[in-house]
Design a protein around this motif. Structure first.
Motif, short mmCIF file in Angstrom:
data_model
loop_
_atom_site.label_atom_id
_atom_site.label_comp_id
_atom_site.label_asym_id
_atom_site.label_seq_id
_atom_site.Cartn_x
_atom_site.Cartn_y
_atom_site.Cartn_z
N THR A 165 0.85 -1.18 0.00
CA THR A 165 0.00 0.00 0.00
C THR A 165 0.88 1.23 0.00
OG1 THR A 165 -0.11 0.07 2.41
CG2 THR A 165 -1.87 -1.12 1.27
N SER A 166 0.42 2.28 -0.65
CA SER A 166 1.21 3.50 -0.73
C SER A 166 0.30 4.68 -1.03
CB SER A 166 2.26 3.38 -1.84
OG SER A 166 2.95 4.59 -1.99
N SER A 167 0.69 5.84 -0.54
CA SER A 167 -0.06 7.06 -0.85
C SER A 167 0.33 7.59 -2.23
CB SER A 167 0.19 8.13 0.21
OG SER A 167 1.57 8.44 0.27
N ARG A 168 1.41 7.05 -2.80
CA ARG A 168 1.86 7.45 -4.13
C ARG A 168 1.77 6.27 -5.08
NH1 ARG A 168 7.43 9.61 -2.03
NH2 ARG A 168 6.61 10.69 -0.23
N TYR A 169 1.69 6.58 -6.36
CA TYR A 169 1.62 5.53 -7.39
C TYR A 169 2.92 4.73 -7.39
CZ TYR A 169 1.58 3.21 -11.88
OH TYR A 169 1.65 2.27 -12.87
N ILE A 170 2.81 3.41 -7.40
CA ILE A 170 3.96 2.53 -7.52
C ILE A 170 3.68 1.55 -8.65
CG2 ILE A 170 5.30 0.70 -6.42
CD1 ILE A 170 4.77 2.01 -3.75
N ASP A 171 4.59 1.50 -9.62
CA ASP A 171 4.47 0.54 -10.71
C ASP A 171 5.01 -0.79 -10.22
OD1 ASP A 171 4.49 -0.99 -12.98
OD2 ASP A 171 5.62 0.45 -14.20
#
Length: 80
Positions: free
Chosen positions: A17-23
């Motif tokens: 999970t992340s608050s920023r986009y992760i590819d």
């Protein structure tokens, strides 16, 4: 990371999970630079609250083992 943990027969595989986009198809670099590798790991189950979780403490221990075995972290540099 999931493949490595699964191949070592871990029962629980952590979710990303992340608050920023992760590819997730791109190789993930957790550690950059040349200094000591350090980590602070926190597992919160929210016992007795709405949305109570289970297994968070086990997830932390699994991630600790991953950091040491795969990424070369020293145990003294990981705080749980």
């Amino acid at each position: 990371m999931r493949e490595i943990l699964s191949s070592k027969d871990f029962e629980q595989i952590p979710q990303l999970t992340s608050s920023r986009y992760i590819d997730v198809n791109e190789t993930m670099q957790i550690v950059k630079g040349h200094g000591a590798k350090r980590a602070l790991l926190i597992g919160i189950n929210y016992v007795g609250q709405n949305g109570e979780l289970s297994g968070c403490h086990n997830d932390v221990l699994n991630i600790k083992e991953y950091l040491m075995d795969v990424l070369g972290f020293e145990e003294d540099n990981i705080m749980v």
